[in-house]
Design a protein around this motif. Structure first.
Motif, PDB file in Angstrom:
ATOM      1  N   ALA A   1      -4.866 -16.690   1.135  1.00 31.17           N
ATOM      2  CA  ALA A   1      -4.222 -17.999   1.061  1.00 31.17           C
ATOM      3  C   ALA A   1      -4.746 -18.809  -0.115  1.00 31.17           C
ATOM      4  O   ALA A   1      -3.969 -19.451  -0.847  1.00 31.17           O
ATOM      5  CB  ALA A   1      -4.443 -18.771   2.359  1.00 31.17           C
ATOM      6  N   ALA A   2      -6.063 -18.809  -0.310  1.00 30.28           N
ATOM      7  CA  ALA A   2      -6.659 -19.592  -1.393  1.00 30.28           C
ATOM      8  C   ALA A   2      -6.199 -19.092  -2.752  1.00 30.28           C
ATOM      9  O   ALA A   2      -5.844 -19.884  -3.639  1.00 30.28           O
ATOM     10  CB  ALA A   2      -8.179 -19.556  -1.285  1.00 30.28           C
ATOM     11  N   GLY A   3      -6.192 -17.771  -2.937  1.00 31.99           N
ATOM     12  CA  GLY A   3      -5.740 -17.221  -4.205  1.00 31.99           C
ATOM     13  C   GLY A   3      -4.276 -17.506  -4.467  1.00 31.99           C
ATOM     14  O   GLY A   3      -3.882 -17.853  -5.596  1.00 31.99           O
ATOM     15  N   LEU A   4      -3.455 -17.369  -3.431  1.00 26.53           N
ATOM     16  CA  LEU A   4      -2.014 -17.608  -3.584  1.00 26.53           C
ATOM     17  C   LEU A   4      -1.730 -19.084  -3.825  1.00 26.53           C
ATOM     18  O   LEU A   4      -0.869 -19.431  -4.653  1.00 26.53           O
ATOM     19  CB  LEU A   4      -1.271 -17.110  -2.351  1.00 26.53           C
ATOM     20  CG  LEU A   4       0.257 -17.205  -2.408  1.00 26.53           C
ATOM     21  CD1 LEU A   4       0.817 -16.403  -3.579  1.00 26.53           C
ATOM     22  CD2 LEU A   4       0.861 -16.723  -1.093  1.00 26.53           C
ATOM     23  N   ALA A   5      -2.437 -19.968  -3.135  1.00 29.16           N
ATOM     24  CA  ALA A   5      -2.233 -21.404  -3.334  1.00 29.16           C
ATOM     25  C   ALA A   5      -2.566 -21.803  -4.768  1.00 29.16           C
ATOM     26  O   ALA A   5      -1.868 -22.629  -5.379  1.00 29.16           O
ATOM     27  CB  ALA A   5      -3.080 -22.201  -2.345  1.00 29.16           C
ATOM     28  N   TRP A   6      -3.629 -21.221  -5.314  1.00 26.65           N
ATOM     29  CA  TRP A   6      -4.012 -21.526  -6.705  1.00 26.65           C
ATOM     30  C   TRP A   6      -2.916 -21.093  -7.668  1.00 26.65           C
ATOM     31  O   TRP A   6      -2.528 -21.842  -8.567  1.00 26.65           O
ATOM     32  CB  TRP A   6      -5.319 -20.821  -7.043  1.00 26.65           C
ATOM     33  CG  TRP A   6      -5.793 -21.081  -8.446  1.00 26.65           C
ATOM     34  CD1 TRP A   6      -6.572 -22.135  -8.855  1.00 26.65           C
ATOM     35  CD2 TRP A   6      -5.499 -20.301  -9.614  1.00 26.65           C
ATOM     36  NE1 TRP A   6      -6.781 -22.049 -10.222  1.00 26.65           N
ATOM     37  CE2 TRP A   6      -6.140 -20.943 -10.709  1.00 26.65           C
ATOM     38  CE3 TRP A   6      -4.784 -19.134  -9.840  1.00 26.65           C
ATOM     39  CZ2 TRP A   6      -6.069 -20.440 -12.014  1.00 26.65           C
ATOM     40  CZ3 TRP A   6      -4.700 -18.629 -11.136  1.00 26.65           C
ATOM     41  CH2 TRP A   6      -5.337 -19.274 -12.201  1.00 26.65           C
TER      42      TRP A   6
ATOM     43  N   ALA B   1       6.136 -15.206   2.699  1.00 27.96           N
ATOM     44  CA  ALA B   1       5.038 -14.241   2.639  1.00 27.96           C
ATOM     45  C   ALA B   1       5.202 -13.165   3.704  1.00 27.96           C
ATOM     46  O   ALA B   1       5.636 -13.444   4.823  1.00 27.96           O
ATOM     47  CB  ALA B   1       3.696 -14.950   2.815  1.00 27.96           C
ATOM     48  N   PHE B   2       4.824 -11.939   3.338  1.00 20.58           N
ATOM     49  CA  PHE B   2       4.925 -10.780   4.230  1.00 20.58           C
ATOM     50  C   PHE B   2       3.543 -10.162   4.433  1.00 20.58           C
ATOM     51  O   PHE B   2       2.759 -10.045   3.479  1.00 20.58           O
ATOM     52  CB  PHE B   2       5.834  -9.714   3.614  1.00 20.58           C
ATOM     53  CG  PHE B   2       7.245 -10.149   3.377  1.00 20.58           C
ATOM     54  CD1 PHE B   2       8.226  -9.924   4.335  1.00 20.58           C
ATOM     55  CD2 PHE B   2       7.607 -10.786   2.201  1.00 20.58           C
ATOM     56  CE1 PHE B   2       9.539 -10.319   4.121  1.00 20.58           C
ATOM     57  CE2 PHE B   2       8.922 -11.188   1.974  1.00 20.58           C
ATOM     58  CZ  PHE B   2       9.891 -10.960   2.936  1.00 20.58           C
ATOM     59  N   GLY B   3       3.253  -9.706   5.647  1.00 24.15           N
ATOM     60  CA  GLY B   3       1.970  -9.063   5.896  1.00 24.15           C
ATOM     61  C   GLY B   3       1.966  -8.256   7.176  1.00 24.15           C
ATOM     62  O   GLY B   3       2.931  -8.276   7.950  1.00 24.15           O
ATOM     63  N   ASP B   4       0.827  -7.566   7.384  1.00 26.02           N
ATOM     64  CA  ASP B   4       0.726  -6.709   8.567  1.00 26.02           C
ATOM     65  C   ASP B   4      -0.645  -6.717   9.245  1.00 26.02           C
ATOM     66  O   ASP B   4      -0.760  -6.257  10.374  1.00 26.02           O
ATOM     67  CB  ASP B   4       1.072  -5.260   8.214  1.00 26.02           C
ATOM     68  CG  ASP B   4      -0.038  -4.560   7.431  1.00 26.02           C
ATOM     69  OD1 ASP B   4      -0.504  -5.132   6.412  1.00 26.02           O
ATOM     70  OD2 ASP B   4      -0.445  -3.454   7.837  1.00 26.02           O
ATOM     71  N   MET B   5      -1.698  -7.222   8.564  1.00 25.37           N
ATOM     72  CA  MET B   5      -3.046  -7.093   9.116  1.00 25.37           C
ATOM     73  C   MET B   5      -3.783  -8.427   9.120  1.00 25.37           C
ATOM     74  O   MET B   5      -3.354  -9.383   8.476  1.00 25.37           O
ATOM     75  CB  MET B   5      -3.832  -6.051   8.314  1.00 25.37           C
ATOM     76  CG  MET B   5      -3.358  -4.609   8.522  1.00 25.37           C
ATOM     77  SD  MET B   5      -3.535  -4.041  10.234  1.00 25.37           S
ATOM     78  CE  MET B   5      -5.308  -3.792  10.336  1.00 25.37           C
ATOM     79  N   PRO B   6      -4.925  -8.498   9.837  1.00 25.53           N
ATOM     80  CA  PRO B   6      -5.643  -9.768   9.942  1.00 25.53           C
ATOM     81  C   PRO B   6      -6.003 -10.416   8.608  1.00 25.53           C
ATOM     82  O   PRO B   6      -6.069 -11.650   8.531  1.00 25.53           O
ATOM     83  CB  PRO B   6      -6.898  -9.381  10.735  1.00 25.53           C
ATOM     84  CG  PRO B   6      -6.424  -8.288  11.641  1.00 25.53           C
ATOM     85  CD  PRO B   6      -5.492  -7.478  10.779  1.00 25.53           C
ATOM     86  N   ASN B   7      -6.258  -9.644   7.558  1.00 25.76           N
ATOM     87  CA  ASN B   7      -6.567 -10.282   6.273  1.00 25.76           C
ATOM     88  C   ASN B   7      -5.365 -11.014   5.687  1.00 25.76           C
ATOM     89  O   ASN B   7      -5.515 -11.806   4.750  1.00 25.76           O
ATOM     90  CB  ASN B   7      -7.107  -9.259   5.267  1.00 25.76           C
ATOM     91  CG  ASN B   7      -6.092  -8.217   4.860  1.00 25.76           C
ATOM     92  OD1 ASN B   7      -5.250  -7.788   5.658  1.00 25.76           O
ATOM     93  ND2 ASN B   7      -6.168  -7.773   3.607  1.00 25.76           N
ATOM     94  N   ASP B   8      -4.171 -10.792   6.253  1.00 28.88           N
ATOM     95  CA  ASP B   8      -2.967 -11.509   5.817  1.00 28.88           C
ATOM     96  C   ASP B   8      -2.770 -12.830   6.557  1.00 28.88           C
ATOM     97  O   ASP B   8      -1.953 -13.663   6.132  1.00 28.88           O
ATOM     98  CB  ASP B   8      -1.717 -10.645   6.039  1.00 28.88           C
ATOM     99  CG  ASP B   8      -1.718  -9.386   5.202  1.00 28.88           C
ATOM    100  OD1 ASP B   8      -2.056  -9.473   4.010  1.00 28.88           O
ATOM    101  OD2 ASP B   8      -1.387  -8.316   5.747  1.00 28.88           O
ATOM    102  N   VAL B   9      -3.479 -13.046   7.640  1.00 35.23           N
ATOM    103  CA  VAL B   9      -3.239 -14.221   8.475  1.00 35.23           C
ATOM    104  C   VAL B   9      -3.398 -15.541   7.715  1.00 35.23           C
ATOM    105  O   VAL B   9      -2.539 -16.425   7.834  1.00 35.23           O
ATOM    106  CB  VAL B   9      -4.122 -14.184   9.743  1.00 35.23           C
ATOM    107  CG1 VAL B   9      -4.106 -15.527  10.462  1.00 35.23           C
ATOM    108  CG2 VAL B   9      -3.644 -13.072  10.683  1.00 35.23           C
ATOM    109  N   PRO B  10      -4.460 -15.732   6.910  1.00 32.60           N
ATOM    110  CA  PRO B  10      -4.558 -17.010   6.180  1.00 32.60           C
ATOM    111  C   PRO B  10      -3.353 -17.255   5.269  1.00 32.60           C
ATOM    112  O   PRO B  10      -2.830 -18.380   5.222  1.00 32.60           O
ATOM    113  CB  PRO B  10      -5.854 -16.857   5.374  1.00 32.60           C
ATOM    114  CG  PRO B  10      -6.673 -15.906   6.177  1.00 32.60           C
ATOM    115  CD  PRO B  10      -5.683 -14.917   6.717  1.00 32.60           C
ATOM    116  N   MET B  11      -2.903 -16.235   4.553  1.00 29.72           N
ATOM    117  CA  MET B  11      -1.739 -16.374   3.673  1.00 29.72           C
ATOM    118  C   MET B  11      -0.483 -16.694   4.462  1.00 29.72           C
ATOM    119  O   MET B  11       0.303 -17.578   4.083  1.00 29.72           O
ATOM    120  CB  MET B  11      -1.529 -15.074   2.882  1.00 29.72           C
ATOM    121  CG  MET B  11      -0.232 -15.021   2.084  1.00 29.72           C
ATOM    122  SD  MET B  11      -0.038 -13.496   1.141  1.00 29.72           S
ATOM    123  CE  MET B  11       0.297 -12.291   2.440  1.00 29.72           C
TER     124      MET B  11
END
Length: 272
Positions: free
Chosen positions: A197-202, A216-226
């Motif tokens: 999320a932080a990288g994408l927001a920047w 945004a599309f994702g599948d795993m816990p590391n995608d949750v913030p984004m």
């Protein structure tokens, strides 16, 4: 979403890519269509830079990438890192000290030089790497925290991934971010506040794009913030329960070209 989407952000493994790590012609075509319509497409991944050529070799376009779970923002056209947020050596040393005290049998690897190289302990299992020449064992124990690392990787044998990341996060006590993107018992550790999320927001802010204009599309816990940050969060059909729980919509699985199917519908809907 109240406004037309301007940025398409997608995870790679388990989301955009099929299980065999291939990108289908349908999906490549959908990404090209988004770009042709004037949208910014961003690949947002836990992968290091050195693993991206495998994806770029399968598509004509060269979308921007956010790598190492948000620690690196990468321009593939210029082969330039626009932003990096690594773990500092002293922070690495403290994280490693805490985990060795709390996690029996833990072993480590680090992604260094913005993710172009990896160094690992002899006990750390290397299960897959696109660039074996960029990977080697530490020459001494101190090498683990001798230089900044965009990601610290931790394993401790076979582990339930959700339980293991909870254990690691508790040991860190907010000192750094802990997440996972696979079912193999690997925990990925970044500097505090460094997430997808932080990288994408920047990057979005750099282009004058608000969160409400992001899909945004994702599948795993590391995608949750984004997914939590984006205006529209879409889980693929094979997503982890934590992702499905916070998604606004669920599309088909990665092996059924779920991202492409959603983007095709999005293009028709917003053109109408």
């Amino acid at each position: 979403m109240q406004s037309r989407s301007r940025l398409i952000a997608t995870d790679l493994d388990g989301t955009l890519l099929r299980s065999d790590r291939s990108l289908s012609p349908r999906t490549a075509g959908a990404l090209d269509r988004m770009l042709a319509e004037g949208r910014l497409v961003v690949l947002v991944t836990g992968r290091p830079i050195r693993w991206l050529h495998h994806v770029y070799d399968q598509i004509e376009a060269r979308p921007m990438a956010i790598c190492a779970n948000g620690a690196v923002v990468y321009d593939p056209v210029a082969d330039t890192v626009l932003r990096a947020d690594p773990l500092a050596p002293d922070l690495l040393a403290e994280v490693v000290r805490r985990l060795r005290a709390e996690v029996p049998g833990v072993s480590f690897a680090v992604e260094i030089t913005d993710g172009r190289q990896m160094r690992h302990e002899s006990t750390y299992p290397i299960r897959w790497d696109q660039n074996p020449d960029a990977v080697r064992t530490f020459s001494s124990p101190d090498e683990l925290h001798s230089v900044p690392a965009v990601k610290l990787l931790a394993r401790a044998g076979e582990q339930d991934p959700d339980a293991f990341v909870t254990l690691v996060a508790a040991a860190l006590g907010g000192l750094a971010e802990a997440t996972h993107s696979s079912y193999s018992g690997l925990v990925e550790i970044s500097a505090a506040g460094v997430t997808k999320a932080a990288g994408l927001a920047w990057l979005a802010d750099r282009h004058g794009i608000g969160a409400d204009q992001v899909v945004a599309f994702g599948d795993m816990p590391n995608d949750v913030p984004m997914l939590t940050w984006a205006g529209r969060a879409v889980a693929v059909g094979n997503a982890h329960p934590a992702v499905r729980a916070i998604a606004d919509e669920v599309t088909l699985s990665n092996d059924e070209d779920g991202v492409a199917a959603y983007l095709e519908t999005l293009s028709r809907r917003e053109a109408g």
